[in-house]
Design a protein around this motif. Structure first.
Motif, PDB file in Angstrom:
ATOM      1  N   ARG A  35     -23.021 -40.558  18.364  1.00  0.00           N
ATOM      2  CA  ARG A  35     -22.625 -39.153  18.424  1.00  0.00           C
ATOM      3  C   ARG A  35     -23.735 -38.348  19.088  1.00  0.00           C
ATOM      4  O   ARG A  35     -24.900 -38.707  19.028  1.00  0.00           O
ATOM      5  N   LYS A  36     -23.380 -37.228  19.657  1.00  0.00           N
ATOM      6  CA  LYS A  36     -24.344 -36.467  20.445  1.00  0.00           C
ATOM      7  C   LYS A  36     -25.526 -35.962  19.621  1.00  0.00           C
ATOM      8  O   LYS A  36     -26.626 -35.812  20.124  1.00  0.00           O
ATOM      9  N   ASP A  37     -25.275 -35.662  18.324  1.00  0.00           N
ATOM     10  CA  ASP A  37     -26.367 -35.131  17.525  1.00  0.00           C
ATOM     11  C   ASP A  37     -27.217 -36.241  16.919  1.00  0.00           C
ATOM     12  O   ASP A  37     -28.114 -35.984  16.128  1.00  0.00           O
ATOM     13  N   GLY A  38     -26.908 -37.525  17.280  1.00  0.00           N
ATOM     14  CA  GLY A  38     -27.716 -38.634  16.826  1.00  0.00           C
ATOM     15  C   GLY A  38     -27.717 -38.826  15.329  1.00  0.00           C
ATOM     16  O   GLY A  38     -28.538 -39.519  14.768  1.00  0.00           O
ATOM     17  N   GLY A  39     -26.787 -38.194  14.637  1.00  0.00           N
ATOM     18  CA  GLY A  39     -26.693 -38.371  13.192  1.00  0.00           C
ATOM     19  C   GLY A  39     -27.667 -37.520  12.407  1.00  0.00           C
ATOM     20  O   GLY A  39     -27.752 -37.637  11.183  1.00  0.00           O
ATOM     21  N   ARG A  40     -28.422 -36.616  13.084  1.00  0.00           N
ATOM     22  CA  ARG A  40     -29.401 -35.820  12.351  1.00  0.00           C
ATOM     23  C   ARG A  40     -28.747 -34.916  11.323  1.00  0.00           C
ATOM     24  O   ARG A  40     -29.306 -34.669  10.261  1.00  0.00           O
ATOM     25  N   THR A  41     -27.552 -34.414  11.622  1.00  0.00           N
ATOM     26  CA  THR A  41     -26.867 -33.542  10.668  1.00  0.00           C
ATOM     27  C   THR A  41     -26.465 -34.276   9.414  1.00  0.00           C
ATOM     28  O   THR A  41     -26.289 -33.669   8.372  1.00  0.00           O
ATOM     29  N   VAL A  42     -26.302 -35.593   9.497  1.00  0.00           N
ATOM     30  CA  VAL A  42     -25.985 -36.380   8.308  1.00  0.00           C
ATOM     31  C   VAL A  42     -27.153 -36.316   7.330  1.00  0.00           C
ATOM     32  O   VAL A  42     -26.962 -36.146   6.117  1.00  0.00           O
ATOM     33  N   ASP A  43     -28.383 -36.467   7.842  1.00  0.00           N
ATOM     34  CA  ASP A  43     -29.540 -36.389   6.979  1.00  0.00           C
ATOM     35  C   ASP A  43     -29.642 -35.023   6.332  1.00  0.00           C
ATOM     36  O   ASP A  43     -30.008 -34.884   5.160  1.00  0.00           O
ATOM     37  N   ILE A  44     -29.337 -33.976   7.095  1.00  0.00           N
ATOM     38  CA  ILE A  44     -29.364 -32.617   6.557  1.00  0.00           C
ATOM     39  C   ILE A  44     -28.339 -32.459   5.460  1.00  0.00           C
ATOM     40  O   ILE A  44     -28.603 -31.874   4.403  1.00  0.00           O
ATOM     41  N   GLN A  45     -27.124 -33.014   5.695  1.00  0.00           N
ATOM     42  CA  GLN A  45     -26.067 -32.929   4.691  1.00  0.00           C
ATOM     43  C   GLN A  45     -26.504 -33.615   3.409  1.00  0.00           C
ATOM     44  O   GLN A  45     -26.277 -33.106   2.311  1.00  0.00           O
ATOM     45  N   LEU A  46     -27.138 -34.797   3.498  1.00  0.00           N
ATOM     46  CA  LEU A  46     -27.561 -35.520   2.312  1.00  0.00           C
ATOM     47  C   LEU A  46     -28.621 -34.744   1.541  1.00  0.00           C
ATOM     48  O   LEU A  46     -28.680 -34.765   0.322  1.00  0.00           O
ATOM     49  N   GLU A  47     -29.506 -34.022   2.278  1.00  0.00           N
ATOM     50  CA  GLU A  47     -30.520 -33.247   1.611  1.00  0.00           C
ATOM     51  C   GLU A  47     -29.919 -32.122   0.773  1.00  0.00           C
ATOM     52  O   GLU A  47     -30.481 -31.696  -0.226  1.00  0.00           O
ATOM     53  N   ALA A  75     -14.490 -41.890  -5.378  1.00  0.00           N
ATOM     54  CA  ALA A  75     -15.756 -41.467  -5.973  1.00  0.00           C
ATOM     55  C   ALA A  75     -16.659 -40.774  -4.956  1.00  0.00           C
ATOM     56  O   ALA A  75     -17.409 -39.844  -5.295  1.00  0.00           O
ATOM     57  N   MET A  76     -16.581 -41.203  -3.711  1.00  0.00           N
ATOM     58  CA  MET A  76     -17.442 -40.628  -2.676  1.00  0.00           C
ATOM     59  C   MET A  76     -16.824 -39.409  -2.002  1.00  0.00           C
ATOM     60  O   MET A  76     -17.518 -38.632  -1.346  1.00  0.00           O
ATOM     61  N   THR A  77     -15.507 -39.227  -2.160  1.00  0.00           N
ATOM     62  CA  THR A  77     -14.785 -38.150  -1.463  1.00  0.00           C
ATOM     63  C   THR A  77     -15.399 -36.767  -1.652  1.00  0.00           C
ATOM     64  O   THR A  77     -15.491 -36.004  -0.676  1.00  0.00           O
ATOM     65  N   PRO A  78     -15.843 -36.360  -2.851  1.00  0.00           N
ATOM     66  CA  PRO A  78     -16.402 -35.008  -3.005  1.00  0.00           C
ATOM     67  C   PRO A  78     -17.625 -34.735  -2.142  1.00  0.00           C
ATOM     68  O   PRO A  78     -17.960 -33.573  -1.893  1.00  0.00           O
ATOM     69  N   PHE A  79     -18.297 -35.779  -1.682  1.00  0.00           N
ATOM     70  CA  PHE A  79     -19.522 -35.613  -0.915  1.00  0.00           C
ATOM     71  C   PHE A  79     -19.300 -35.754   0.591  1.00  0.00           C
ATOM     72  O   PHE A  79     -20.245 -35.709   1.371  1.00  0.00           O
ATOM     73  N   VAL A  80     -18.060 -35.935   0.986  1.00  0.00           N
ATOM     74  CA  VAL A  80     -17.720 -36.057   2.404  1.00  0.00           C
ATOM     75  C   VAL A  80     -16.933 -34.818   2.804  1.00  0.00           C
ATOM     76  O   VAL A  80     -15.774 -34.658   2.449  1.00  0.00           O
ATOM     77  N   LYS A  81     -17.586 -33.930   3.527  1.00  0.00           N
ATOM     78  CA  LYS A  81     -16.981 -32.638   3.855  1.00  0.00           C
ATOM     79  C   LYS A  81     -16.263 -32.630   5.200  1.00  0.00           C
ATOM     80  O   LYS A  81     -15.667 -31.637   5.576  1.00  0.00           O
ATOM     81  N   GLU A  82     -16.344 -33.721   5.927  1.00  0.00           N
ATOM     82  CA  GLU A  82     -15.759 -33.788   7.262  1.00  0.00           C
ATOM     83  C   GLU A  82     -14.444 -34.546   7.214  1.00  0.00           C
ATOM     84  O   GLU A  82     -14.359 -35.613   6.593  1.00  0.00           O
ATOM     85  N   ALA A  83     -13.406 -34.015   7.856  1.00  0.00           N
ATOM     86  CA  ALA A  83     -12.075 -34.643   7.834  1.00  0.00           C
ATOM     87  C   ALA A  83     -12.001 -35.762   8.859  1.00  0.00           C
ATOM     88  O   ALA A  83     -11.267 -35.690   9.832  1.00  0.00           O
ATOM     89  N   GLY A  84     -12.763 -36.818   8.631  1.00  0.00           N
ATOM     90  CA  GLY A  84     -12.785 -37.925   9.567  1.00  0.00           C
ATOM     91  C   GLY A  84     -12.436 -39.253   8.935  1.00  0.00           C
ATOM     92  O   GLY A  84     -12.590 -40.295   9.557  1.00  0.00           O
ATOM     93  N   ALA A  85     -11.991 -39.224   7.695  1.00  0.00           N
ATOM     94  CA  ALA A  85     -11.615 -40.437   6.971  1.00  0.00           C
ATOM     95  C   ALA A  85     -12.727 -41.487   7.033  1.00  0.00           C
ATOM     96  O   ALA A  85     -13.874 -41.180   6.749  1.00  0.00           O
ATOM     97  N   PHE A  86     -12.397 -42.707   7.410  1.00  0.00           N
ATOM     98  CA  PHE A  86     -13.347 -43.806   7.320  1.00  0.00           C
ATOM     99  C   PHE A  86     -14.682 -43.516   7.991  1.00  0.00           C
ATOM    100  O   PHE A  86     -15.738 -43.795   7.435  1.00  0.00           O
TER     101      PHE A  86
END
Length: 490
Positions: A476-488, A84-95
């Motif tokens: 991670r080096k970007d401190g997870g800020r890109t995750v917030d951007i992705q969610l937006e 269910a969550m797979t469509p919203f995960v664009k990075e090939a990092g699995a878990f």
């Protein structure tokens, strides 16, 4: 997952972490190819030959098939939220990609470290198992006495060469190996079902009075260890033909095939020995005086089938270790792409279009670990495989539990993205409870997996949690800020 930002600060961080332009893997893997690689990682023939006797002899005896069925249901519950969550995960990092989006970058990076430790451990353990299996075969055929590490290193070289090249080559090799091992087991299954065992085609395994015993938890435990690596469908996202469709289909297909195959095949072993005698036969296998799987093949399908199966047990291990090599190489590659590992590991080979540098590093890592085992003098089967399988099992359950929690939190925070409350919330919550029980089963029976002392088992059990803490500290080096951007953007 993208790493873009409208903020100068975030853009600078993303640029610093960005690998070279040729940083994305490509491929045309379909549902079948990915599912085959995942099923090959499960090493079904090896599980039936190794885990099944353990589940029967130390678990609930003739009721062991139900333990495998319950483990399959637990993983199916997990797969619902995962898909269910797979469509919203664009990075090939699995878990770790799922956990990062759902629970934040610190737990996400901690999960990535757990994955690296768990998959590196099981890969090293299988090299030990592989070395022992070939050594035993050579000895049986009257060959010279050769140390197991020689065969393990030769296997490592072949795996390294295949892992260095494009994934299509590995998928073909794994596909052939998997078809052969499934085919030979199906021949044995049909032979037993057609002829029946000492007590006929008994269905006693599915009688509640038989499977509802204290040993049921032990059977579920050994069944779970047979599924390690099944979630790696998502690690091949960049190499999939249509990720949004291919990954979910491959996940369900892998869980379904593995679960049905395990349950039927373990039941066949019970039928072949007879429910009344199966515990004794399984325990004789554990003490080395018999081989439950090979003896069943010989008795019901002939000596040729037995000989072929003995060889295919080795190809099953090879397919398994190749699958885990590819998984670890891609985890390292994904981490390099977000700047949490050296940038060189995030480069794609110009000709092979593979994570060649990451694959090479993984080969060297495995070689060093094998060397340490040899120097220490560990037994390749009982200690190398047993210890490493224990570490991997705890790591797998931890990662699945964190991932399912991430699914629940993600859809609670983003209700507009939840297409169905059952797949986005209800079933994942049930999966969390099921995985929590599974974690308790693993920990309370951990010495059975490792076959080591309590002190050694505690030390091994602490490795995955330590990796989680280390990863959370490193982050991670970007401190997870890109995750917030992705969610937006979702």
């Amino acid at each position: 997952m993208t790493h873009e930002s409208t903020s100068p600060r975030t853009a600078a961080a993303a640029t610093e972490a960005a690998p070279p332009r040729r940083s994305r893997l490509t491929g045309n893997l379909g549902t079948g190819s990915i599912a085959f690689m995942v099923i090959a990682a499960a090493a079904p023939l090896t599980v039936i030959g190794g885990n099944a006797p353990l589940a029967i002899g130390q678990g609930n005896g003739a009721g062991a098939p139900v333990g495998f069925l319950l483990a399959s249901l637990v993983l199916l519950l997990f797969a619902v939220g995962f898909v269910a969550m797979t469509p919203f995960v664009k990075e090939a990092g699995a878990f770790f990609s799922y956990v990062t989006i759902g629970l934040g970058s610190r737990l996400g990076m901690g999960t990535a470290y757990v994955a690296l430790v768990a998959y590196t451990a099981i890969q090293a353990g299988i090299y030990g198992y592989m070395g022992w299996a070939i050594m035993d075969l050579v000895r049986t055929l009257g060959g010279p006495e050769i140390h197991w590490s020689v065969f393990a290193i030769l296997t490592l070289v072949v795996v390294g060469l295949l892992g260095y090249r494009h994934i299509e080559l590995s998928s073909k090799v794994l596909g052939v190996a998997l078809v052969l091992e499934l085919l030979v087991m199906m021949i044995v299954n049909v032979a037993v079902i057609v002829n029946g065992g000492p007590e006929g085609r008994s269905l006693a395994s599915f009688d509640p009075q038989v499977f509802l015993t204290p040993g049921l938890g032990v059977a579920v435990l050994f069944a779970l260890t047979g599924f390690i690596g099944f979630e790696s469908t998502a690690i091949y996202r960049d190499e999939a033909r249509e990720p949004s469709r291919t990954i979910p289909r491959a996940t369900y297909l892998a869980v379904g095939i593995i679960g049905v195959f395990y349950t039927i095949s373990v039941w066949v072993l019970v039928v072949a020995a007879g429910p009344a005698s199966v515990v004794e036969v399984a325990q004789q296998t554990l003490f080395g005086s018999k081989n439950m799987l090979l003896d069943t093949a010989g008795d019901f399908a002939g000596g040729l089938t037995r000989s072929v199966m003995q060889i295919l047990l080795i190809t099953s291990l090879f397919a398994c270790v190749l699958s885990f090599h590819n998984i670890v190489a891609r985890y390292q590659f994904a981490l390099a792409r977000i700047g949490s590992m050296p940038a060189a590991l995030g480069r794609v080979h110009d000709r092979h279009q593979s994570p060649a540098a990451s694959s090479l590093v993984q080969s060297v890592t495995a070689l060093v670990i094998i060397g340490i085992f040899v120097v220490i003098g560990l037994d390749p089967l009982v200690q190398v495989f047993g210890f490493m399988a224990g570490v991997a099992t705890i790591g797998m359950v931890m990662m699945m539990l964190l991932t399912t929690l991430a699914v629940v939190v993600f859809f609670l925070r983003n209700p507009r993205l939840r297409k169905n409350p059952w797949t986005g919330t209800v079933i994942p919550v049930v999966a969390v409870l099921a995985l929590a029980v599974s974690a308790w089963l693993v920990l309370s029976n951990f010495t059975m997996i490792t076959s080591g002392s309590v002190a050694v088992s505690i030390g091994l059990a602490l490795i995955p949690p330590a990796a989680l803490v280390a990863g959370a500290i490193v982050n991670r080096k970007d401190g997870g800020r890109t995750v917030d951007i992705q969610l937006e953007k979702l």
